[in-house]
Design a protein around this motif. Structure first.
Motif, PDB file in Angstrom:
ATOM      1  N   ARG A  80       4.877  -5.618-112.901  1.00  0.00           N
ATOM      2  CA  ARG A  80       4.342  -5.411-112.086  1.00  0.00           C
ATOM      3  C   ARG A  80       3.099  -4.540-112.158  1.00  0.00           C
ATOM      4  N   LEU A  81       3.396  -3.877-113.208  1.00  0.00           N
ATOM      5  CA  LEU A  81       2.433  -2.634-113.618  1.00  0.00           C
ATOM      6  C   LEU A  81       1.103  -3.346-114.327  1.00  0.00           C
ATOM      7  N   ILE A  82       1.593  -4.472-115.113  1.00  0.00           N
ATOM      8  CA  ILE A  82       0.434  -4.968-115.690  1.00  0.00           C
ATOM      9  C   ILE A  82      -0.496  -5.740-114.714  1.00  0.00           C
ATOM     10  N   ILE A  83       0.274  -6.328-113.857  1.00  0.00           N
ATOM     11  CA  ILE A  83      -0.337  -6.923-112.419  1.00  0.00           C
ATOM     12  C   ILE A  83      -1.307  -6.267-111.631  1.00  0.00           C
ATOM     13  N   GLY A  84      -0.799  -4.873-111.546  1.00  0.00           N
ATOM     14  CA  GLY A  84      -1.675  -4.052-110.671  1.00  0.00           C
ATOM     15  C   GLY A  84      -2.733  -3.319-111.623  1.00  0.00           C
ATOM     16  N   ILE A  85      -2.694  -3.356-112.877  1.00  0.00           N
ATOM     17  CA  ILE A  85      -3.821  -2.834-113.561  1.00  0.00           C
ATOM     18  C   ILE A  85      -4.991  -3.877-113.716  1.00  0.00           C
ATOM     19  N   SER A  90      -5.469  -6.435-111.387  1.00  0.00           N
ATOM     20  CA  SER A  90      -5.984  -6.565-110.122  1.00  0.00           C
ATOM     21  C   SER A  90      -7.043  -5.431-110.072  1.00  0.00           C
ATOM     22  N   THR A  91      -6.775  -4.141-110.407  1.00  0.00           N
ATOM     23  CA  THR A  91      -7.546  -3.012-110.159  1.00  0.00           C
ATOM     24  C   THR A  91      -9.010  -3.334-111.227  1.00  0.00           C
ATOM     25  N   TRP A  92      -8.685  -3.817-112.396  1.00  0.00           N
ATOM     26  CA  TRP A  92      -9.729  -4.291-113.222  1.00  0.00           C
ATOM     27  C   TRP A  92     -10.688  -5.319-112.355  1.00  0.00           C
ATOM     28  N   LYS A  93     -10.325  -6.216-112.148  1.00  0.00           N
ATOM     29  CA  LYS A  93     -11.039  -7.407-111.238  1.00  0.00           C
ATOM     30  C   LYS A  93     -11.675  -7.083-110.257  1.00  0.00           C
ATOM     31  N   LEU A  94     -11.083  -5.874-109.467  1.00  0.00           N
ATOM     32  CA  LEU A  94     -11.943  -5.439-108.246  1.00  0.00           C
ATOM     33  C   LEU A  94     -12.999  -4.459-108.697  1.00  0.00           C
ATOM     34  N   ILE A  95     -12.837  -3.751-109.834  1.00  0.00           N
ATOM     35  CA  ILE A  95     -13.967  -2.831-110.466  1.00  0.00           C
ATOM     36  C   ILE A  95     -15.115  -3.828-110.997  1.00  0.00           C
ATOM     37  N   GLN A  96     -14.587  -4.832-111.498  1.00  0.00           N
ATOM     38  CA  GLN A  96     -15.646  -5.954-112.005  1.00  0.00           C
ATOM     39  C   GLN A  96     -16.183  -6.533-110.786  1.00  0.00           C
TER      40      GLN A  96
END
Length: 747
Positions: free
Chosen positions: A6-11, A13-19
């Motif tokens: 879950r932690l990896i998926i959250g990171i 997802s956040t990275w894709k949103l920033i991109q």
């Protein structure tokens, strides 16, 4: 699903949103401007953080960043300074021509007070040239503090980072003592300046440097302090020098209140004895406030009369006295009895004008019926009573009439001419500075014992603020009294004199173990025969008597046989001579052996608390009083030009009534300063500028108003820029910040 997944998926997802947001930003038409602003903010933040970090690093690693270049000119003195000792400089300054200062002076101090004369506070630009001399000859000092009542010299650069203006309100803990016009009161608080170095130099504004000065001029190689002493403290009276007080012999001339009853000598001596006259190699330089017809100071002129011892003069006195004594019933008395009578005068030769008259001899019958001789000698209306020489001097015999002899009111000039002899009329009125020296001297006599003391030289004084704190705690009430004075007072704790004699007089106790370690030079924890020989040579007078050596060895042997030691160290080879019979002399043995320990304590049990070295003045300093005599002043200034000293002090002693001559003197003095110190220092404004404000409060109020106006202007500009950007990019900002959502599907 595990927590790690879950932690990896959250990171991700956040990275894709920033991109996605970055792509939207780059696709915007104003993206370049936004990126530029963002990078500018980041750069400014890094610079600001770097400054904070650098300031913190300099404070934490001061020895690295400020070892030799932390000074008023920012130049490294690593090749000239033996070690880096941060030393600041403190000046005291006042502008006596300031109308507000004169108004306050008249408000709080009586105009009749001689210490409140406006001429005492005249400013002749000394501070400007003293700062120039400091920058020329002592540029290694770290910071300069100028203590004023809030006044600002019109030429002083208040933006100089190496100078701080301190007011009396900043350092006086008791604000009820303000305002003050007393330099001793101000000096007693200069150690409380915020940020002041542990060791600092105190300058009067009329003290200058004439040659290169280094910390070694004030600090010894072992870290102690050099104490420069000049002339002797003024004597307690004109007929009693301090050398006679507390010297073990009773001097009736000193058995008075002002001379502290001869330091108790007359209470311990059965009959008066003589003290040797000590030649003075210096004297108090300040003028005595006497009448204008004084040709010479009277101090010391009466000493030979009281101290000469010649049998011929004594015999002559006996011959002159014999008819008088016989006429009063002493017919059967021999000349030997009369000689005994005269010994009351301490074998001092009395000239004809001091011989007692017939009416001054009395015979008193005691309760036992024995006769008690007493004489009274009148000197110009002042009466001396002398007891019989065989009678022990007691406390009631203290002669306070001498006080009246010394301190009398001024009389008319014709009376002065009537009594030309110095013993006929004694008048001695010292100025306030001299009286304060005597005041401190009496306090220190009570605290540290009677001692003949000298006055510190008028020069920059190196002070340790922690030693000043200790001194003020010990003499707390005296310094509080000094702080409360509005002008200079005879009961001031004269600052330099108090400090240096506290420094040299304070002692500390040394334990027996420390004494043992001092003489254990090879650190073997035992005393060798050689070390014992060194100890005995310092304990007894040379040549060393063999009986002392035997007694000392016997005491050690006896202690060794009866004292049980916890441990005995093994001495190295060669500790004993071939014929030595001593046991192992260990540290524990010496401490437990009372016979030896007491002797060691008597001889070495007390040592100086503060390291110091006494330096006799005269080589590197010059102190002169400037008078209204123009030709004399010109000659004096030329002599200083020809052979300049390290420390120069020019004190104002001009006659206020001679205004025209004083103006010429001031012009000559200004020309003298400009000839020695022609270059403008970093503490001065350029020649074409002057300070707008003459008081620090006015300057700080203006600076606060300027800061408020600047902040308001920055706020308005910021708001204007914000609204301008908002209206220019209103639609783009709304579209950028719009939340995207999927449309609802209707089935």
């Amino acid at each position: 699903m595990t927590i790690a997944s879950r932690l990896i998926i959250g990171i991700m997802s956040t990275w894709k949103l920033i991109q996605r947001r970055c792509y939207d930003l780059l696709s915007h038409k104003s993206s370049l401007l936004i990126i530029l602003i963002a990078f500018t903010c980041i750069f400014v933040g890094i610079i600001h953080f770097g400054e904070v970090w650098l300031a913190w690093s300099k404070e934490k690693y001061q020895a690295v960043f400020h070892s030799f270049n932390d000074n008023i000119i920012g130049t490294s003195f690593q090749n000239k300074l033996c070690q880096h000792v941060p030393i600041d400089v403190v000046y005291t300054w006042v502008n006596g021509s300031d109308p507000e200062f004169i108004k306050n002076l008249r408000k709080y101090v009586s105009i009749s007070d001689v210490n409140a004369a406006v001429s005492r506070f005249n400013d002749k630009d000394e501070l400007r040239y003293s700062l120039r001399s400091l920058e020329m000859y002592a540029p290694w000092v770290r910071h300069v503090y100028i203590v004023t009542n809030g006044q600002i010299p019109n030429w002083l650069d208040m933006d100089n980072q190496r100078m701080t203006l301190i007011t009396h309100e900043d350092i006086f803990p008791d604000k009820n003592n303000l305002p003050t016009f007393s330099s001793p009161a101000i000096e007693s608080h200069i150690n409380k300046i915020p940020g002041l170095s542990d060791k600092f130099l105190y300058f009067n504004d009329d003290v200058f440097l004439g040659r290169e000065v280094w910390p070694e001029d004030f600090i010894t190689q072992t870290g102690g302090q050099k104490v420069y002493l000049a002339w002797w403290v003024p004597d307690c009276s004109d007929i009693c020098p301090w050398a006679w007080v507390g010297d073990g012999s009773c001097d009736p001339a000193c058995n008075t209140t002002i001379c502290e009853f001869d330091g108790g000598d007359c209470n311990a001596t059965p009959s008066p004895t003589d003290s040797e006259m000590i030649e003075e190699d210096g004297d108090y330089p300040y003028k005595l406030l006497q009448m204008k017809h004084d040709n010479d100071r009277e101090t010391g002129k009466s000493f030979p009369i009281f101290k000469q011892k010649t049998s011929a003069s004594l015999t002559e006195s006996v011959n002159n006295l014999t008819p008088i004594v016989k006429s009063h019933g002493f017919i059967n008395n021999s000349s030997e009895d009369i000689i005994k009578l005269l010994t009351v005068l301490q074998n001092k030769t009395m000239n004809n004008e001091l011989m007692p008259s017939k009416n001054n001899f009395k015979i008193n019958k005691t309760e036992q019926g024995t006769e008690k001789y007493s004489t009274s000698t009148e000197i110009s209306g002042y009466k001396y009573e002398f007891a019989h020489p065989n009678r022990r001097v007691k406390q009631p015999a203290r002669n306070d009439d001498i006080i009246n002899l010394v301190h009398v009111n001024e009389k008319e000039n014709f009376e002065r001419d009537k009594y030309p002899s110095p013993l006929k009329r004694k008048t001695r009125r010292l100025d306030t500075y001299a009286e304060s020296l005597l005041y401190v001297n009496r306090i220190y006599n009570a605290a540290y014992g009677f001692e003949r003391r000298r006055v510190p030289v008028h020069m920059p004084h190196l002070l340790d603020k922690w030693i000043v704190d200790d001194m003020q705690k010990k003499f707390e009430s005296e310094f509080k009294k000094t702080s409360s004075h509005k002008v200079r007072n005879s009961q001031d704790m004269q600052f330099a004199f108090s400090y240096f004699y506290y420094l040299t007089s304070e002692k500390k106790r040394v334990s027996t173990g420390e004494i043992f370690d001092k003489f254990d030079t090879d650190k073997s924890e035992t005393w060798s025969d050689r070390e014992i020989r060194t100890l005995l040579s310092r304990m007894y007078h040379l040549p060393l008597d063999y009986s002392f050596v035997v007694d000392f060895e016997n005491a050690i042997t006896n202690c060794s046989s009866r004292i049980e030691l916890l441990s005995t160290p093994v001495p190295p080879s060669g500790e004993r001579y071939l014929d030595s019979t001593l046991p192992i002399v260990s540290r524990e043995l010496i401490i437990k052996c009372d016979a030896i320990a007491n002797k060691l304590q008597d001889e070495f049990g007390e040592s100086d608390r503060y390291h110091h070295e006494i330096v006799k003045a005269g080589k590197n300093e010059i102190f002169e009083m400037l008078t209204s005599n123009v030709s004399q002043t010109v000659q004096l200034l030329d002599e200083i030009r020809r052979e300049s000293k390290k420390f120069i002090c020019l004190n104002d002693d001009m006659d206020p009534s001679r205004k025209s001559e004083n103006e010429v003197i001031r012009a000559l003095l200004n020309d003298f300063y400009r000839s020695l110190y022609p270059l403008r220092s970093n503490f001065e404004l350029p020649a074409q500028y002057r300070n707008r404000f003459s008081h620090r409060d006015d300057l700080y109020e203006w600076r606060a108003s300027r800061a408020r106006a600047r902040n308001i202007l920055l706020l308005l500009v910021s708001l204007l820029m914000f609204f301008t950007i908002y209206h220019l990019f209103y639609n783009q900002i709304r579209r950028f910040l719009r939340t995207r959502s999927l449309p609802n599907l209707h089935v």
